[in-house]
Design a protein around this motif. Structure first.
Motif, mmCIF file in Angstrom:
data_model
loop_
_atom_site.group_PDB
_atom_site.id
_atom_site.type_symbol
_atom_site.label_atom_id
_atom_site.label_comp_id
_atom_site.label_asym_id
_atom_site.label_seq_id
_atom_site.Cartn_x
_atom_site.Cartn_y
_atom_site.Cartn_z
ATOM 1 N N LYS B 103 0.825 -1.202 0.000
ATOM 2 C CA LYS B 103 0.000 0.000 0.000
ATOM 3 C C LYS B 103 0.863 1.256 0.000
ATOM 4 O O LYS B 103 0.337 2.364 -0.026
ATOM 5 C CB LYS B 103 -0.986 0.023 1.174
ATOM 6 N N VAL B 104 2.178 1.111 0.042
ATOM 7 C CA VAL B 104 3.041 2.305 0.075
ATOM 8 C C VAL B 104 4.038 2.378 -1.072
ATOM 9 O O VAL B 104 4.453 3.468 -1.466
ATOM 10 C CB VAL B 104 3.827 2.420 1.404
ATOM 11 N N GLU B 109 7.439 10.189 -1.332
ATOM 12 C CA GLU B 109 7.979 10.062 0.012
ATOM 13 C C GLU B 109 7.028 10.605 1.072
ATOM 14 O O GLU B 109 6.873 10.032 2.140
ATOM 15 C CB GLU B 109 9.323 10.792 0.072
ATOM 16 N N LEU B 110 6.367 11.709 0.761
ATOM 17 C CA LEU B 110 5.456 12.297 1.752
ATOM 18 C C LEU B 110 4.250 11.398 2.004
ATOM 19 O O LEU B 110 3.846 11.176 3.140
ATOM 20 C CB LEU B 110 4.984 13.665 1.269
ATOM 21 N N GLN B 112 4.115 8.232 1.597
ATOM 22 C CA GLN B 112 4.536 7.024 2.297
ATOM 23 C C GLN B 112 4.485 7.208 3.797
ATOM 24 O O GLN B 112 4.314 6.258 4.541
ATOM 25 C CB GLN B 112 5.979 6.667 1.911
ATOM 26 N N MET B 113 4.671 8.436 4.243
ATOM 27 C CA MET B 113 4.709 8.686 5.673
ATOM 28 C C MET B 113 3.400 9.271 6.170
ATOM 29 O O MET B 113 3.375 9.988 7.163
ATOM 30 C CB MET B 113 5.885 9.607 5.986
ATOM 31 N N GLU B 114 2.319 8.971 5.482
ATOM 32 C CA GLU B 114 1.020 9.455 5.901
ATOM 33 C C GLU B 114 -0.019 8.347 5.678
ATOM 34 O O GLU B 114 -0.533 8.182 4.571
ATOM 35 C CB GLU B 114 0.661 10.711 5.090
ATOM 36 N N PRO B 115 -0.320 7.586 6.742
ATOM 37 C CA PRO B 115 -1.163 6.395 6.567
ATOM 38 C C PRO B 115 -2.503 6.680 5.902
ATOM 39 O O PRO B 115 -3.012 5.819 5.193
ATOM 40 C CB PRO B 115 -1.385 5.900 7.994
ATOM 41 N N THR B 116 -3.072 7.874 6.106
ATOM 42 C CA THR B 116 -4.368 8.130 5.482
ATOM 43 C C THR B 116 -4.237 8.275 3.964
ATOM 44 O O THR B 116 -5.229 8.331 3.264
ATOM 45 C CB THR B 116 -5.023 9.404 6.049
ATOM 46 N N ARG B 117 -3.024 8.319 3.446
ATOM 47 C CA ARG B 117 -2.852 8.383 1.988
ATOM 48 C C ARG B 117 -2.407 7.041 1.407
ATOM 49 O O ARG B 117 -2.117 6.947 0.224
ATOM 50 C CB ARG B 117 -1.833 9.453 1.622
ATOM 51 N N TRP B 118 -2.295 6.027 2.249
ATOM 52 C CA TRP B 118 -1.875 4.731 1.719
ATOM 53 C C TRP B 118 -3.008 4.137 0.903
ATOM 54 O O TRP B 118 -4.157 4.084 1.336
ATOM 55 C CB TRP B 118 -1.510 3.787 2.868
ATOM 56 N N GLU B 119 -2.668 3.674 -0.274
ATOM 57 C CA GLU B 119 -3.659 3.063 -1.156
ATOM 58 C C GLU B 119 -3.008 1.911 -1.889
ATOM 59 O O GLU B 119 -1.831 1.956 -2.217
ATOM 60 C CB GLU B 119 -4.131 4.074 -2.227
#
Lengths: 716, 690
Positions: B103-104, B109-110, B112-119
């Motif tokens: 999902k990352v 890079e940004l 990747q470090m923001e779980p609410t943007r993992w898709e």
């Protein structure tokens, strides 16, 4: 005195250090003999400051490296004079009391010297197939103390001035049932440290040692400043969550992990001291492991938009524990299951509380994420292949859990655990290539995601049987969350379906396309901690927990529900039961929602929530005052109101759950797979609704008969 | 021998004709989304005209026609490929949606470090078009469950009812036992005649079902479009008198026969940038630059690649649109900033932004006068006076560009037209410089140890802007910069690659097996390179390699093997492996008593067809360079008159100080104030940015 680094050099060095660290992880996986390290990325590397603070980490398995600092502190406290810390030395350890997450995670750290000046440390953690102890795979589910597990190695100086000490290498390898694999990984870790050291020193030569050291310091300093700024922007508040582990390997006892999280100003307190007393068996976490999981949760969930530099976060976080508790084991308590037991629920608690904290802030509510999978069905297998070759490994099907739902999107489906962002599950072909098993399926599991306005991520399920094997396969299973779900819902969203582990009835053939529930109905559910044999004519089945949902499920777009049913992620019955959506269509052509039927069904659900009373109309402008959550606000007279209809929900000094209307359902009726366990009768699912408009505001898994947890305490 | 290289980019289709006398004909015409083949012929005709010939005359005299096309890539990026169905082993229908739980990976890079943007990566095949077939082969290649043909036919018909245009087939263990996949192809031909079929065992014979399935599905996704394109272009070339060899650029480097590529169109996706890399590699060798950052500014994208120690960098498991593939490709990073990127005022952010929307080539920038109304990066450069002509037959409408900048940017921002246009360039340059940093600094390379090459239609206008603060040793705008990818296509070797994965083999016990697999692979490679009727020929170079590892290790190292079977020995393989291993992993990291095993064998064949042609700088004028004319342009906050030089007038060693312009055949170099440009003997222009 700190060295000021100019912004361009800082930017170049920052990325360079990150690249050096990342390439070290690549080196290890290139060398490794373990599919766990290579396919699952169950490996991580770090660069630390001279005093051992973790500054640069990879994103693979965060909990492995966050507290490498504890290992360095241990080495510096004990070995400064004897045996000494010199250039070219490296230290190996797998001691959970010294900083290893659990015994199979082997750490090798090395000081980096520029001349005779200690400027930094490098280190890596690699999960090993076996590090000794009474059971293959080194997980003894019934160990009463650490002496019945793999006896850990305290930090040992395994490399002296660049050379591996053969005597200590043998002392390490003799413990393992897979010495040749461990030997390869050790070489990889040694090579990775050497590479990190050489490259950092090359940077020193080019940019100056003070500049490199200054960059590390500046990374920590700037991260701390940004994190404190983040905390200061968030409303003050106190939040609680209680998560359960059932079964300790000896008996089906329940161990709650309890967190009270308090955010005041620019600091955060995580108080786990009310957690259960430590267990007799290895579900306990040592303090370093609890620190690992707590910090990994804080960094991922509150550290968006800033570098994940653990050393920059720690100064603002106060972790409170009680020695002798399940999250702070006292030597010689057994701890080998911690990473899949207490550690996981530490993170679940942190996740649930941070979700409430973010939900209390209008500016940060878009970052809310419900807890996802925590209680993986972890499993080791061992035996002999038909060829006579011995095998032993951990299987990675426990990584197939679902992610928590977000405040504006569904959770990621089959995505693994939050704090291992870079982890990956193996290709089936790689597993079958290495081990004598034949999979019947690995697929998405219908209805496994937590219902909500945004659905929790669904999970995956597998089934395999021994194939070309000589005799039985010995297996150890360690999990929890089979009697009750651990992935909590957020903001009125519901928990996800629990984990499942079972053996098929003997001689039942395993056909792809079979229904797992049908097989389960005639199979043998395994206790969440089990050591037993899988006979060649048996099949092993497991599935993971999904992610928790966000928001009231009957507010989910009917079209989205219909799409999920078309995709097989939600069943037609699930759409009706969990989302109040009536459908027509079929799988090949797709489903559509029946608008009128859905409207009527949802109205009926609302009325049922209030015990047959018609709900008040919603008026989203009704709840004025300061936001407390997406559903609640606080008036000037310090009372809580529903933001949807304005209904008064009591003074802020009360637990608001006591003023909401509540329905309660045994988990066994909600999730049939849990019902197969007698212990499931201890747990209930509670849903909390606004007594005015019937909106689902909160949900909770609780021990039957216990008071609702005061999850959201508004600060006066 | 006469060679033609043609590269189809998002905006322009470029042609380089290299005739036998060292002369080059250059063509640059607009690409066409609706008829890319016609655009190719137009571009070749334009280049032919430069040499005073007709399209027919040129094609009839051409031995090799070498082509890079983005048609496959475009359909992937814009989601306009075929409706694909997937047949896979029953029980494993979720392989693509599960995506190895990624999902990352592939997020920036940004994110990747923001779980609410993992898709998860986007699904190319909807779940209901993924059909499980009852069959099973095990890890030893043995059939455990025979193929249920009745059930398979039923699933195939269901796909037919869904209207699929292409079917990917990927079954577990087809790498060891392809029989079921091959049988499914026959069933598909019977049930769904005319529908394209891609088999994983042919396209990506690598263990690991996720990457193999993904590769097969993407191949099927673009196959109908690309195959039709290749057929039609081949026919059109033949009708125009071409009787030589038709080659296509491959993502893995080198060129291959077009009709072979029609079976594996996915190998064309990166061909434009790879062409540029191939040319950069050759120029780098001649200029003595072992380390090169290549930057390619086209109409719709900005691509960055690296040459490190004289070698192109490969990604073994490349990622395309976040999908991981099983076959290696040349490593190139890309962002959607190019001449066609639309500039706009983001009222919410209060910012002037460039892209990600692009005017592409149709309608293209406003200044093309083809109906574009929104200002682009090119329009900004035109407004500032940096561009006063366009490639090929385009006429430039400067007034329209100025008007668009005024209406859409300057007035909303409350500033002058020139300042708004300058702002567009600054924003675009920053984005381009960031990508170069990502490709170098974030991979641990220091741009100061590299030469930066700028090519592609628009690079010459912007290189002085984005290269200035990167600190590269030097900036080179190579000869033929504006048509560099086309030049690279013509300069590439014919390359073929065959690989087989093995159940691990002990090199001592299995030497005969190794020899026989190698000779089979080599025969296949040579057959692919064997010239057809009337095709060019040359010497074939064959490199044989083995994937070797210590027993029980997971990763393998590619070890080069001796060319002949006689020299091949178990001890030699082991020794070569240990030596290479210590070079990669570090001295002292091998145990001499750990046994090694061979897990794969491969053969790479190369046939040199093109090769580099250097074109001397020419230039006749002695003394200080003389401008041909002056042009009105904006520098340092004011409009002024600035000299314009013709590159052809400048001899080797000539130096031009900025602000000034140097006109090349199809592009214009902008020498910014404070910068200097020096012409070298190979007709390359070196830009000194400080």
């Amino acid at each position: 005195m700190e060295h000021q680094v100019d912004p361009i050099t800082f930017e170049i060095l920052r990325h360079r250090l990150w690249a050096i660290n990342d390439e070290a992880a690549t080196t290890i996986t290139r060398v490794s003999g373990s599919p766990i390290a290579t396919e699952a990325n169950d490996v991580n590397t770090a660069l630390m400051s001279a005093d051992g603070q973790v500054v640069v980490t990879g994103i693979y398995i965060l909990v492995q490296v966050v507290s490498l600092s504890t290992v360095i502190e241990d080495i510096q406290a004990h070995y400064r004079d004897n045996p000494g810390i010199r250039p070219g030395d490296m230290f190996i350890t797998n001691d959970p009391y010294a900083g290893a997450p659990h015994q199979p995670d082997v750490i090798v750290v090395a000081p980096i010297f520029d001349g005779d000046r200690l400027i930094a440390w490098s280190g890596s953690v690699v999960h090993q197939s076996d590090v000794g102890g009474p059971t293959t795979g080194s997980i003894n589910v019934s160990a009463r103390s650490i002496f019945e597990e793999s006896i850990p190695m305290p930090p040992l100086r395994i490399v002296e001035q660049g050379r591996i000490r053969r005597d200590i290498e043998r002392e390490y390898l003799i413990r393992s049932r897979t010495p040749e694999l461990n030997a390869l990984d050790l070489l990889g870790q040694v090579a990775a440290n050497r590479e990190q050291s050489e490259r950092v020193l090359a940077l020193c030569a080019r940019y100056g040692t003070d500049t490199v050291v200054g960059t590390l310091q500046q990374l920590v300093r700037s991260t701390e400043a940004r994190f404190r700024q983040r905390l200061a922007e968030l409303p003050d508040g106190r939040f609680r969550h209680e998560s359960y582990m059932e079964h300790d390997g000896l008996s089906d006892a329940v161990y709650p992990v309890r967190l009270t999280m308090t955010k005041v100003g620019d600091s955060l307190t995580l108080d786990f001291s009310q957690s259960a007393d430590q267990a007799l068996t290895g579900i306990n976490a040592t303090l370093p492991t609890t620190r690992n999981f707590a910090m990994a949760g804080v960094m991922t969930l509150l550290g968006y938009g800033m570098p994940w530099v653990p050393a920059g976060f720690w100064p603002a976080v106060d972790l409170v524990t009680r020695e002798g508790s399940v999250v702070h084991a006292k030597w010689p308590a057994s701890v080998a299951m911690s990473v899949n037991a207490a550690g996981q629920e530490v993170r679940t608690c942190v996740n649930a509380c941070i979700a409430r904290l973010l939900d209390s802030s209008a500016a940060h509510a878009d970052k809310v994420m419900a807890p996802g999978v925590s209680s993986a069905p972890a499993q080791t297998i061992a035996g002999h292949a038909a060829s006579g070759r011995r095998f032993g490994t951990m299987l990675l099907d426990g990584l197939l859990g679902g992610g928590g739902a977000r405040s504006s999107a569904d959770g990621a489906d089959v995505c693994g655990i939050l704090t291992s962002p870079g982890a990956a599950c193996s290709n089936i072909e790689v597993v079958e290539h290495n081990y004598p098993v034949l999979y019947g399926w690995r697929r998405e599991r219908t209805d496994s995601g937590g219902p909500g306005r945004f659905r929790g991520g669904i999970s995956g399920e597998v089934a395999y049987r021994p194939h070309h094997v000589d005799g039985d396969i010995d297996t150890t299973v360690f999990s929890h969350g089979v009697e009750q779900p651990t992935s909590a819902g957020t903001a009125g969203g519901e928990p996800a379906a629990p984990t499942g582990i079972l053996l098929s009835a003997p001689e039942t053939p395993l056909h792809a396309g079979m229904d797992a529930e049908a097989l389960a109905a005639v199979g043998t559910p395994l206790p969440p901690k089990a050591a037993r044999a899988i006979a060649p004519h048996e099949a092993y089945l497991s599935w993971c927990a999904g992610g928790g949902g966000y928001g009231d499920p009957i507010e989910r777009e009917p079209r989205a529900v219909a799409g999920d049913v078309t995709d097989g992620l939600v069943s037609v019955e699930g759409a009706w039961r969990d989302y109040g959506v009536v459908l027509s269509g079929n799988r090949d052509r797709g489903y559509t929602a029946d608008e009128t039927g859905t409207f009527r069904l949802r109205e009926k659900i609302r009325t049922d929530r209030l015990g047959g009373r018609a709900p008040m109309p919603r008026d989203d402008g009704a709840g004025t005052g300061r936001r407390v959550s997406s559903a609640l606000s606080r008036s000037d007279s310090d009372r809580i109101h529903c933001r949807h209809c304005g209904t008064d929900l009591g003074p802020i000094t009360d637990n608001v759950r006591l003023h909401l209307s509540r329905t309660e359902e045994p988990v066994g009726t909600r999730w049939p797979s849990a019902q197969r366990y007698p212990g499931a009768t201890r747990f209930v699912l509670r849903r909390y609704h606004c007594p005015g408009c019937a909106t689902q505001i909160d949900t909770e898994i609780a021990l039957h008969g216990e008071e609702p947890v005061w999850a959201l305490e508004v600060m006066p | 021998m006469q060679l033609i290289g043609v590269d189809t980019g998002g905006t322009f289709t470029d042609t380089v004709i290299l005739d036998g006398r060292g002369q080059a004909g250059i063509g640059k015409t607009l690409s066409s989304l609706t008829d890319p083949g016609m655009a190719v012929l137009r571009s070749v005709a334009a280049a032919a005209a430069q040499l005073g010939q007709s399209l027919h005359e040129v094609l009839a005299a051409t031995d090799i026609f070498s082509h890079g096309t983005t048609i496959g890539l475009n359909s992937l990026l814009t989601g306009t490929g075929a409706q694909v169905g997937l047949l896979t082993t029953m029980g494993f229908e979720s392989t693509l949606p599960i995506a190895k739980i990624n999902k990352v990976h592939g997020l920036d890079e940004l994110d990747q470090m923001e779980p609410t943007r993992w898709e998860k990566p986007p699904l190319v095949v909807p779940r209901r078009a993924i059909r499980g077939v009852r069959e099973r082969i095990d890890a030893h290649g043995q059939v455990v469950v025979p193929l249920d043909e009745e059930q398979a036919r039923h699933e195939i018909r269901t796909l037919g009812e869904q209207g699929v245009q292409a079917v990917a087939v990927c079954l577990l263990w087809s790498v060891y036992q392809p029989a079921h996949e091959q049988r499914l192809r026959e069933l598909l031909a019977e049930e769904l005649p005319g529908v394209h079929v891609s088999l994983s065992s042919e396209l990506a014979p690598h263990i690991g079902e996720y990457e193999r399935t993904m590769t097969t599905v993407l191949n099927a996704y673009i196959a109908p479009l690309v195959t039709r394109y290749i057929d039609e272009l081949d026919g059109a070339l033949r009708r125009e008198g071409f009787r030589g060899t038709f080659l296509l650029m491959q993502s893995g480097g080198g060129v291959a026969r077009a009709l072979q590529m029609a079976k594996r169109p996915l190998d064309t996706v990166n061909s434009g940038p790879v062409g540029g890399m191939a040319a950069a590699l050759q120029v780098g060798r001649s200029l003595g630059h072992p380390n090169v950052i290549t930057t390619d500014v086209g109409g719709t994208s900005f691509d960055v690649g690296l040459v490190v120690d004289g070698s192109v960098q490969y990604l073994p498991r490349p990622m395309l649109n976040r999908h991981v593939l099983a076959n290696p490709i040349v490593d190139i990073l890309s962002i959607g900033t190019g001449g066609g990127s639309i500039a706009w005022v983001d009222r919410e952010l209060g910012a002037l932004r460039v892209g990600p929307q692009s005017a592409g080539s149709d309608p293209g920038p406003v200044c093309y006068g083809r109906g574009g109304t929104l200002p682009t990066l090119t329009d900004a450069a035109v407004t500032l006076g940096y561009v006063d002509r366009l490639g090929g037959q385009l006429t430039l409408d400067r007034d329209a560009a100025v008007q668009a900048i005024r209406t859409h940017l300057a007035e909303p921002l409350g500033t002058s037209v020139e300042r708004a246009a300058e702002g567009v360039l600054r924003v675009a340059n920053a984005a381009m410089a960031d990508l170069v940093r990502r490709a170098t600094v974030r991979r641990g390379h220091d741009p100061r140890h590299f030469a930066l090459y700028a090519f592609g239609g628009a690079a010459a206008q912007y290189a002085g802007g984005y290269a200035a603060d990167l600190g590269c040793q030097e900036v080179v705008i190579p000869d033929l910069a504006a048509t560099f990818s086309a030049y690279g296509a013509a300069a590439s070797d014919l390359r073929t690659y065959a690989e087989r994965e093995l159940d691990p083999v002990d090199p001592a016990a299995g030497l005969d097996q190794i020899r026989s697999v190698l000779s089979e692979l080599e025969a296949r490679a040579r057959a692919e390179l064997r010239p057809g009727e009337g095709e060019v020929t040359g010497e074939v170079t064959v490199i044989r390699r083995a994937g070797v590892r210590f027993r029980r290790q997971v990763h393998q190292l590619q070890v080069e093997l001796p060319g002949s079977d006689a020299e091949l020995s178990a001890a030699g393989v082991a020794e070569r492996f240990r030596r290479d291993y210590e070079k990669v992993i570090g001295a002292g990291t091998t145990h001499s008593d750990t046994p090694v095993e061979v897990v794969s064998l491969s053969v790479e064949g190369r046939l040199a067809v093109g090769g580099l042609r250097t074109i001397p700088a020419g230039g006749v004028h002695e003394g200080p360079p003389r401008p041909t004319h002056h042009r009105t342009a904006w520098f340092d906050g004011a409009m002024g008159e600035h000299p314009v030089y013709a590159r052809a007038d400048l001899p080797a060693g000539a130096e031009v100080a900025g602000p000034a312009f140097i006109e090349l055949d199809t592009t214009t170099i902008v020498v910014y104030p404070g910068q200097r440009a020096v012409v070298d003997a190979g007709a390359h222009v070196r830009l000194l940015t400080s």
